[in-house]
Enzyme design. Structure first.
Site, PDB file in Angstrom:
ATOM      1  N   SER A   6       8.395 -19.906  36.127  1.00  0.00           N
ATOM      2  CA  SER A   6       9.764 -18.692  36.424  1.00  0.00           C
ATOM      3  C   SER A   6       9.935 -19.033  37.709  1.00  0.00           C
ATOM      4  O   SER A   6      10.085 -19.655  37.941  1.00  0.00           O
ATOM      5  CB  SER A   6       9.758 -17.540  35.587  1.00  0.00           C
ATOM      6  OG  SER A   6      10.945 -16.793  35.815  1.00  0.00           O
ATOM      7  N   ASP A  19      16.893 -19.648  26.652  1.00  0.00           N
ATOM      8  CA  ASP A  19      16.723 -19.019  27.674  1.00  0.00           C
ATOM      9  C   ASP A  19      18.005 -17.966  28.050  1.00  0.00           C
ATOM     10  O   ASP A  19      18.838 -19.073  28.897  1.00  0.00           O
ATOM     11  CB  ASP A  19      16.340 -19.893  29.050  1.00  0.00           C
ATOM     12  CG  ASP A  19      15.097 -19.142  30.344  1.00  0.00           C
ATOM     13  OD1 ASP A  19      15.625 -18.429  30.512  1.00  0.00           O
ATOM     14  OD2 ASP A  19      14.401 -20.322  30.400  1.00  0.00           O
ATOM     15  N   HIS A  45      12.856 -17.495  27.308  1.00  0.00           N
ATOM     16  CA  HIS A  45      12.195 -17.727  28.791  1.00  0.00           C
ATOM     17  C   HIS A  45      11.015 -17.610  28.747  1.00  0.00           C
ATOM     18  O   HIS A  45       9.472 -18.339  29.400  1.00  0.00           O
ATOM     19  CB  HIS A  45      13.025 -16.894  29.319  1.00  0.00           C
ATOM     20  CG  HIS A  45      12.755 -16.715  30.992  1.00  0.00           C
ATOM     21  ND1 HIS A  45      13.115 -17.581  32.091  1.00  0.00           N
ATOM     22  CD2 HIS A  45      11.874 -15.984  31.847  1.00  0.00           C
ATOM     23  CE1 HIS A  45      13.146 -17.709  33.255  1.00  0.00           C
ATOM     24  NE2 HIS A  45      11.554 -16.746  32.971  1.00  0.00           N
TER      25      HIS A  45
HETATM   26  C1  MLT Z   1      14.117 -15.536  40.174  1.00  0.00           C
HETATM   27  O1  MLT Z   1      13.536 -14.736  40.401  1.00  0.00           O
HETATM   28  O2  MLT Z   1      12.773 -16.236  39.873  1.00  0.00           O
HETATM   29  C2  MLT Z   1      14.582 -16.604  38.720  1.00  0.00           C
HETATM   30  O3  MLT Z   1      15.729 -15.121  38.130  1.00  0.00           O
HETATM   31  C3  MLT Z   1      13.530 -15.535  38.020  1.00  0.00           C
HETATM   32  C4  MLT Z   1      12.774 -14.495  37.537  1.00  0.00           C
HETATM   33  O4  MLT Z   1      11.916 -14.017  38.070  1.00  0.00           O
HETATM   34  O5  MLT Z   1      13.078 -14.312  36.562  1.00  0.00           O
END
Ligand code: MLT
Length: 205
Positions: A108, A158, A189
């Site tokens: 992520s 996701d 996710h």
């Molecule tokens: C981010 O902010 O890098 C992406 O939206 C993924 C997350 O951290 O939720």
């Protein structure tokens, strides 16, 4: 295991038992910390040395690797600065611990900064496994990624990462010469057993 803040980032360094394995740079998601991906790293690359920093940006109480303006909308100036800061940390840690070029394993927000590392400081990583990544830049810079292996694992359900966005990331990386394997799994996710199986196969290859 060595937990230390004597270099720039709070991090864990766990020496491996298998010198043939590339070290892993573990990069956690929003709200995680340096302990989050240790179990995953050990499971998918047994015996590899692990280097796991904690993101220095706080969103409320949640550590991240760079600022965002809203979900999926990144502060690209901060992303640039934080990417170079993380790259400098990896270079310092490599000298300090005598490490080979690591492969990033990011989830992520950690996958997003790993993609940014590939594009802004390609010499820092040997390759990357990007879990639930998005395209970090609206206009991605060019980079020489020849010889680098990249695995991208996306979730078909996701809610955070649009399919077109991660498709653009896969194309950017392969257009710049990386050898990209992009799979979309029947997942959201969060990670699934299929992610772990694919990661283990990719790290073993
Ligand atoms: C981010 O902010 O890098 C992406 O939206 C993924 C997350 O951290 O939720």
């Amino acid at each position: 295991m060595d937990t230390t803040a004597t270099t720039d980032f709070v991090h864990i360094y766990e020496p491996g038992s298998d010198a043939a394995r590339s070290p892993l740079l573990l990069l956690h998601g929003t709200g995680g910390d340096e302990r989050d991906l240790l179990g995953l790293g050990r499971a998918v690359a047994p015996g590899a040395t692990l280097l796991s920093p904690r993101g220095k940006v706080l969103e409320g109480p949640m550590p991240r690797f760079f600022r965002r303006l809203s979900e999926g909308v990144f502060d690209e100036d901060d992303l640039h600065r934080r990417t170079h800061e993380l790259a400098d940390f990896v270079e310092t840690a490599r000298e300090r611990y005598g490490l080979a070029q690591p492969v990033a394993l990011g989830f992520s927000n950690g996958a997003n900064i790993a993609a940014s590392l590939l594009l802004l400081r390609p010499q820092v990583l040997a390759g990357a496994a990007l879990l639930r990544a998005m395209s970090p830049f609206a206009e991605p810079p060019e980079a020489d990624l020849s010889g680098k292996r990249v695995l991208i694992l996306s979730g078909a359900m996701d809610p955070i990462v649009p399919a077109a966005d991660v498709g653009r990331l896969a194309r950017t990386l392969s257009d710049n010469g990386a050898s990209v394997d992009h799979r979309t799994l029947p997942a959201g996710h969060g990670l699934s057993q299929a992610d772990i199986n694919l990661l283990a196969g990719w790290f073993a290859a």
